[in-house]
Design a protein around this motif. Structure first.
Motif, PDB file in Angstrom:
ATOM      1  N   SER A   1       0.792  -1.224   0.000  1.00 37.13           N
ATOM      2  CA  SER A   1       0.000   0.000   0.000  1.00 37.13           C
ATOM      3  C   SER A   1       0.831   1.283   0.000  1.00 37.13           C
ATOM      4  N   VAL A   2       2.126   1.184   0.290  1.00 39.14           N
ATOM      5  CA  VAL A   2       2.963   2.388   0.328  1.00 39.14           C
ATOM      6  C   VAL A   2       4.041   2.390  -0.752  1.00 39.14           C
ATOM      7  N   LYS A   3       4.137   1.331  -1.515  1.00 37.42           N
ATOM      8  CA  LYS A   3       5.162   1.271  -2.562  1.00 37.42           C
ATOM      9  C   LYS A   3       4.990   2.412  -3.544  1.00 37.42           C
ATOM     10  N   GLY A   4       6.091   3.071  -3.854  1.00 40.26           N
ATOM     11  CA  GLY A   4       6.063   4.200  -4.769  1.00 40.26           C
ATOM     12  C   GLY A   4       5.737   5.516  -4.102  1.00 40.26           C
ATOM     13  N   ARG A   5       5.306   5.482  -2.834  1.00 37.19           N
ATOM     14  CA  ARG A   5       4.971   6.717  -2.108  1.00 37.19           C
ATOM     15  C   ARG A   5       5.896   6.958  -0.922  1.00 37.19           C
ATOM     16  N   PHE A   6       6.295   5.908  -0.257  1.00 33.54           N
ATOM     17  CA  PHE A   6       7.127   6.021   0.949  1.00 33.54           C
ATOM     18  C   PHE A   6       8.540   5.529   0.640  1.00 33.54           C
ATOM     19  N   THR A   7       9.506   6.137   1.308  1.00 33.83           N
ATOM     20  CA  THR A   7      10.899   5.709   1.187  1.00 33.83           C
ATOM     21  C   THR A   7      11.535   5.623   2.566  1.00 33.83           C
ATOM     22  N   ILE A   8      12.063   4.456   2.882  1.00 33.71           N
ATOM     23  CA  ILE A   8      12.797   4.274   4.133  1.00 33.71           C
ATOM     24  C   ILE A   8      14.277   4.436   3.845  1.00 33.71           C
ATOM     25  N   SER A   9      14.974   5.088   4.747  1.00 31.64           N
ATOM     26  CA  SER A   9      16.414   5.288   4.576  1.00 31.64           C
ATOM     27  C   SER A   9      17.067   5.419   5.939  1.00 31.64           C
ATOM     28  N   ARG A  10      18.407   5.360   5.927  1.00 35.11           N
ATOM     29  CA  ARG A  10      19.119   5.542   7.199  1.00 35.11           C
ATOM     30  C   ARG A  10      20.373   6.366   6.956  1.00 35.11           C
ATOM     31  N   ASP A  11      20.775   7.061   8.014  1.00 37.43           N
ATOM     32  CA  ASP A  11      21.998   7.854   7.999  1.00 37.43           C
ATOM     33  C   ASP A  11      22.942   7.206   8.993  1.00 37.43           C
ATOM     34  N   ASN A  12      23.965   6.547   8.477  1.00 35.34           N
ATOM     35  CA  ASN A  12      24.889   5.824   9.351  1.00 35.34           C
ATOM     36  C   ASN A  12      25.590   6.745  10.330  1.00 35.34           C
ATOM     37  N   ALA A  13      26.002   7.911   9.872  1.00 40.66           N
ATOM     38  CA  ALA A  13      26.759   8.823  10.720  1.00 40.66           C
ATOM     39  C   ALA A  13      25.926   9.335  11.888  1.00 40.66           C
ATOM     40  N   LYS A  14      24.631   9.529  11.631  1.00 43.09           N
ATOM     41  CA  LYS A  14      23.745  10.066  12.672  1.00 43.09           C
ATOM     42  C   LYS A  14      22.984   8.974  13.414  1.00 43.09           C
ATOM     43  N   ASN A  15      23.154   7.719  12.977  1.00 46.58           N
ATOM     44  CA  ASN A  15      22.397   6.613  13.580  1.00 46.58           C
ATOM     45  C   ASN A  15      20.901   6.917  13.602  1.00 46.58           C
ATOM     46  N   THR A  16      20.418   7.384  12.473  1.00 44.01           N
ATOM     47  CA  THR A  16      19.033   7.818  12.382  1.00 44.01           C
ATOM     48  C   THR A  16      18.345   7.137  11.212  1.00 44.01           C
ATOM     49  N   LEU A  17      17.116   6.734  11.470  1.00 44.52           N
ATOM     50  CA  LEU A  17      16.251   6.097  10.482  1.00 44.52           C
ATOM     51  C   LEU A  17      15.204   7.116  10.048  1.00 44.52           C
ATOM     52  N   TYR A  18      14.853   7.077   8.766  1.00 46.72           N
ATOM     53  CA  TYR A  18      13.869   8.018   8.234  1.00 46.72           C
ATOM     54  C   TYR A  18      12.769   7.274   7.485  1.00 46.72           C
ATOM     55  N   LEU A  19      11.625   7.910   7.414  1.00 44.80           N
ATOM     56  CA  LEU A  19      10.555   7.461   6.525  1.00 44.80           C
ATOM     57  C   LEU A  19      10.011   8.706   5.837  1.00 44.80           C
ATOM     58  N   GLN A  20      10.321   8.830   4.563  1.00 44.17           N
ATOM     59  CA  GLN A  20       9.782   9.921   3.760  1.00 44.17           C
ATOM     60  C   GLN A  20       8.447   9.465   3.179  1.00 44.17           C
ATOM     61  N   MET A  21       7.395  10.220   3.466  1.00 47.33           N
ATOM     62  CA  MET A  21       6.052   9.834   3.043  1.00 47.33           C
ATOM     63  C   MET A  21       5.509  10.896   2.097  1.00 47.33           C
ATOM     64  N   ASN A  22       5.259  10.505   0.869  1.00 49.30           N
ATOM     65  CA  ASN A  22       4.716  11.403  -0.147  1.00 49.30           C
ATOM     66  C   ASN A  22       3.335  10.939  -0.570  1.00 49.30           C
ATOM     67  N   SER A  23       2.618  11.826  -1.219  1.00 49.01           N
ATOM     68  CA  SER A  23       1.272  11.508  -1.711  1.00 49.01           C
ATOM     69  C   SER A  23       0.434  10.863  -0.613  1.00 49.01           C
ATOM     70  N   LEU A  24       0.443  11.474   0.533  1.00 54.85           N
ATOM     71  CA  LEU A  24      -0.238  10.887   1.697  1.00 54.85           C
ATOM     72  C   LEU A  24      -1.738  10.834   1.487  1.00 54.85           C
ATOM     73  N   LYS A  25      -2.327   9.789   2.053  1.00 51.42           N
ATOM     74  CA  LYS A  25      -3.763   9.548   1.964  1.00 51.42           C
ATOM     75  C   LYS A  25      -4.348   9.504   3.377  1.00 51.42           C
ATOM     76  N   PRO A  26      -5.633   9.780   3.514  1.00 52.42           N
ATOM     77  CA  PRO A  26      -6.242   9.688   4.852  1.00 52.42           C
ATOM     78  C   PRO A  26      -6.043   8.323   5.502  1.00 52.42           C
ATOM     79  N   GLU A  27      -5.991   7.281   4.704  1.00 52.89           N
ATOM     80  CA  GLU A  27      -5.800   5.935   5.262  1.00 52.89           C
ATOM     81  C   GLU A  27      -4.384   5.697   5.779  1.00 52.89           C
TER      82      GLU A  27
END
Length: 120
Positions: free
Chosen positions: A63-89
């Motif tokens: 349901s999120v393929k093509g809209r969400f991107t998971i990534s990590r920053d090794n130097a900052k030890n931080t995980l991200y979730l970029q969410m585009n084209s968000l839907k109410p669901e």
């Protein structure tokens, strides 16, 4: 001890974008899967996206393929979730989680969650 602290949730209109972050601490995560789960009111928690920290390989729920991107920053030890084209669901509490790649069972470590609300 492992600590996962999410941030970046909020209210956004449908079609908008939001990025949530998870600051990880307490150990080296090179042998871990890191993931984003979400739980909407009245629904079961679901795995949204997962990343293997060592090589950056990723998996997404359909349901999120093509809209969400998971990534990590090794130097900052931080995980991200970029969410585009968000839907109410997509409205839910989003949780960061970590799990050793060699371990069985459910994810071992969890953050406290951050609320994402998408208005129509």
């Amino acid at each position: 001890q492992v600590q996962l602290v999410e941030s970046g949730g909020g209210l956004v209109q449908a079609g908008g974008s939001l990025r949530v972050s998870c600051a990880a601490s307490g150990r080296t995560f090179s042998s871990y899967f890191m993931a984003w789960f979400r739980q909407a009111p009245g629904k079961e928690r679901e795995l949204v996206a997962r990343i293997r920290w060592s090589d950056g390989s990723t998996d997404y729920t359909d349901s999120v393929k093509g809209r969400f991107t998971i990534s990590r920053d090794n130097a900052k030890n931080t995980l991200y979730l970029q969410m585009n084209s968000l839907k109410p669901e997509d409205t839910a509490v989003y949780y960061c989680a970590a799990h050793p790649v060699w371990a069985l069972g459910e994810y071992r470590y969890w953050g406290q969650g951050t609320q994402v609300t998408v208005s129509s």
